[in-house]
Design an enzyme around this catalytic site. Sequence first.
Site, mmCIF file in Angstrom:
data_model
loop_
_atom_site.group_PDB
_atom_site.id
_atom_site.type_symbol
_atom_site.label_atom_id
_atom_site.label_comp_id
_atom_site.label_asym_id
_atom_site.label_seq_id
_atom_site.Cartn_x
_atom_site.Cartn_y
_atom_site.Cartn_z
ATOM 1 N N CYS A 48 0.851 -1.182 0.000
ATOM 2 C CA CYS A 48 0.000 0.000 0.000
ATOM 3 C C CYS A 48 0.891 1.239 0.000
ATOM 4 O O CYS A 48 2.074 1.159 0.289
ATOM 5 C CB CYS A 48 -0.867 0.007 1.246
ATOM 6 N N ARG A 67 1.260 1.886 -6.041
ATOM 7 C CA ARG A 67 1.520 0.888 -4.996
ATOM 8 C C ARG A 67 0.275 0.083 -4.650
ATOM 9 O O ARG A 67 0.365 -0.949 -3.980
ATOM 10 C CB ARG A 67 2.034 1.575 -3.730
ATOM 11 N N TRP A 95 -3.685 -1.878 -1.362
ATOM 12 C CA TRP A 95 -3.658 -3.084 -2.180
ATOM 13 C C TRP A 95 -4.139 -4.183 -1.246
ATOM 14 O O TRP A 95 -3.457 -4.542 -0.295
ATOM 15 C CB TRP A 95 -2.251 -3.357 -2.692
ATOM 16 N N ASN A 100 0.675 -0.699 6.107
ATOM 17 C CA ASN A 100 1.104 -1.467 4.938
ATOM 18 C C ASN A 100 1.752 -2.741 5.460
ATOM 19 O O ASN A 100 2.517 -2.691 6.422
ATOM 20 C CB ASN A 100 2.129 -0.655 4.128
ATOM 21 N N GLY A 101 1.435 -3.882 4.847
ATOM 22 C CA GLY A 101 2.044 -5.141 5.285
ATOM 23 C C GLY A 101 0.980 -6.131 5.698
ATOM 24 O O GLY A 101 -0.196 -5.969 5.368
ATOM 25 N N GLU A 116 9.773 -12.502 -21.246
ATOM 26 C CA GLU A 116 9.439 -11.125 -20.856
ATOM 27 C C GLU A 116 8.379 -10.536 -21.800
ATOM 28 O O GLU A 116 7.448 -9.859 -21.356
ATOM 29 C CB GLU A 116 10.725 -10.281 -20.846
ATOM 30 N N LYS A 169 4.724 -9.243 -20.430
ATOM 31 C CA LYS A 169 4.222 -7.875 -20.633
ATOM 32 C C LYS A 169 2.798 -7.916 -21.186
ATOM 33 O O LYS A 169 1.931 -7.181 -20.759
ATOM 34 C CB LYS A 169 5.119 -7.084 -21.591
ATOM 35 N N GLU A 190 0.252 -9.161 -18.493
ATOM 36 C CA GLU A 190 -0.060 -8.330 -17.332
ATOM 37 C C GLU A 190 -0.762 -7.029 -17.680
ATOM 38 O O GLU A 190 -1.544 -6.532 -16.887
ATOM 39 C CB GLU A 190 1.172 -8.077 -16.461
ATOM 40 N N HIS A 224 8.282 -30.381 -28.327
ATOM 41 C CA HIS A 224 8.057 -31.368 -27.265
ATOM 42 C C HIS A 224 6.692 -31.179 -26.606
ATOM 43 O O HIS A 224 6.458 -31.710 -25.519
ATOM 44 C CB HIS A 224 9.187 -31.290 -26.228
ATOM 45 N N LYS A 231 2.813 -2.367 -7.738
ATOM 46 C CA LYS A 231 4.197 -2.151 -8.148
ATOM 47 C C LYS A 231 5.186 -2.820 -7.215
ATOM 48 O O LYS A 231 6.212 -3.315 -7.624
ATOM 49 C CB LYS A 231 4.461 -0.649 -8.210
HETATM 50 C C1 F6R Z 1 6.457 -7.329 -14.288
HETATM 51 C C2 F6R Z 1 6.868 -6.853 -12.985
HETATM 52 C C3 F6R Z 1 7.030 -7.848 -11.896
HETATM 53 C C4 F6R Z 1 8.273 -7.491 -11.066
HETATM 54 C C5 F6R Z 1 8.397 -8.427 -9.864
HETATM 55 C C6 F6R Z 1 9.646 -8.132 -9.054
HETATM 56 O O1 F6R Z 1 6.383 -6.286 -15.204
HETATM 57 O O2 F6R Z 1 7.048 -5.670 -12.786
HETATM 58 O O3 F6R Z 1 7.103 -9.130 -12.376
HETATM 59 O O4 F6R Z 1 9.406 -7.600 -11.888
HETATM 60 O O5 F6R Z 1 7.274 -8.278 -9.043
HETATM 61 O O6 F6R Z 1 9.653 -6.824 -8.594
HETATM 62 P P1 F6R Z 1 10.975 -6.159 -8.080
HETATM 63 O O7 F6R Z 1 11.927 -6.029 -9.219
HETATM 64 O O8 F6R Z 1 10.559 -4.828 -7.540
HETATM 65 O O9 F6R Z 1 11.526 -7.055 -7.009
#
Ligand code: F6R
Length: 614
Positions: free
Chosen positions: A2, A27, A75, A101-102, A484, A488, A491, A507, A609
């Site tokens: 959060c 966040r 969140w 937060n937590g 990757e 992208k 998500e 396979h 995030k």
């Molecule tokens: C995908 C993304 C997540 C983060 C993952 C790790 O676009 O952003 O998969 O890469 O949650 O986050 P960090 O790098 O902050 O530990």
Amino acid sequence: MCGIIGYVGPQGAQKVLVDALRRMEYRGYDSAGIALVSDGSLVSAKKAGKLANLEDELTASPIADAHLGIGHTRWATHGAPTDANAHPHLSADRRVALIHNGIIENFATLRAELEAEGITFVSETDSEVAAQLVGREVTAGAGLADAMRTVARRLEGAFTLVAIDAHNPDLLVAARRNSPLVVGVGDGEMFVASDVAAFIEHTREAVEMGQDEVVEVTAGGYRVTDLDGNQTQGKPYHVDWDLSAAEKGGYDWFMRKEIYEQPQAVAETLLGRFDADRRLTLDEIRISEAELRTIDKIVIVACGTAFYAGLVAKYAIEHWTRIPCEVEIASEFRYRDPIITARTLVVTISQSGETADTLMAVRHAREQGAKVIAICNTNGSTIPRESDAVLYTHAGPEIGVASTKGFLTQVAACYLLGLYLAQVRGTKYGDEIAAVMAELESMPGKIQQVLDGTDAIVELARGMADRGSFLFLGRHVGYPVALEGALKLKEIAYLHAEGFPAGELKHGPIALVDEGIPVFVIVPPQGRDQLHDKVISNIQEVRARGAHTVVLVEEGDTEVAPYADVLIELPRASTLLQPLLATVPLQIFACEVATVLGHDVDQPRNLAKSVTVE
Ligand code: F6R
């Protein structure tokens, strides 16, 4: 994960709080709320959904302004995203307001204890337990800081807590364990927040808080103690980026802005890494060269996109250093009893530096005696603080939830680490290292070239937004790029997308290929002949089954053209460095598809995030 903000000072707190919440909405955006101390009582407003809902509520039903207040974007973990579960939570007598937060792991026991005393809870959250506990202490006569220390000692789990008391219009009290908290020191005003982005428009002077510490903040200053009340020292630092870096700068999305910032972000990550003798120096590496020479295994641990950066790193590090290198998803690492010794170097990669899964892996590795190097983008965050050494990426704040410049700078930092280890252990000659460095230093210009030629990929995205399923194929370092690219798209566009090693398709997954399915293929540069030719065979395999192939290939590679329905050319680069280029069109593709589909690209559903829960 959060977002938390507290303010005390001469400004009207309402605007300061709402502005700060806007900067931290990435966040969490399940709800937002504020509480202020006005004329000896608490006033508050909170609303489920995005911050705009709270702003509408404040316009429809204004509340009194004040000079002290707290704000929160949520969140959800315990309890649905409803108005009642939104923070701030108030104590039963409405004297204390608190944000959290937590996750409070022992909340059920504590809640039962409070209910037995007759306290009625109005939310399903673990957080309200902390509000009620602090409120109980304050009502019984404790000062707010003492109450916070008493309560924090009883809590298990992870928390940043900030509380205000209706009888004290000048004081914010905050505590932290395993969750971020930073103090902002302004001129006659003070802030507490989970992220400096929250107060960067007011001050760039910050204080990092240690584990299990409580801070008492008034407009004139702050005082830090441990949970027993012994005075401790926060760590002051200067934030070296400004408000404009945290704003969209004319782009429709932070994500798009961050994609376009990649040349600069990578350049800055590479900056200042040579000493006067042109030897690589990583001065944030506080592990001696002698120690690094004893390492017999590297384990890279990370989550999501950062994990894929680690997969790229494995190819480079093993090739340059000949040290065996494993890459593991952080949430799996700790629970499988990994073989870690004092001769293992654990490398964690995290943009936020707060990812709980990665943090737990750091702790586990250090308990086993391993040295830990963190590759991280967030100065002063928990993971670097708890590691033996840190190599900062200098991407600047990444606000879009989907990581873009975070990924490219992580990959660049991994190359630096690999080259540094090769230098220390003598597995590469100085001129060989200098040659790779020279190529690395040319990459920002080449990334810019990719960005300058994105019209075709944007057009492609617009034409493909209605497709239900996408495949991404690569070999060698092209494989993590494929993963990757697929992530992208999943998500932010909410589309089914899978990344596979191109050779693995036959396979099993090739059964997914049918008429018209878009298949993106990352072709390695020519010169690594076998690899290049093998990928061409893989393209033929899917094309023969009706796939619509979108092929990323280095410029001048004419061999691939006959098998590509769409050809995306990349500037020339050596095989190991190609991910810095090949990832970029895939980021643009996903961003554009999500935009066409009308999704909120910066705040995709169900995501946040900074993932500070396990
Ligand atoms: C995908 C993304 C997540 C983060 C993952 C790790 O676009 O952003 O998969 O890469 O949650 O986050 P960090 O790098 O902050 O530990």
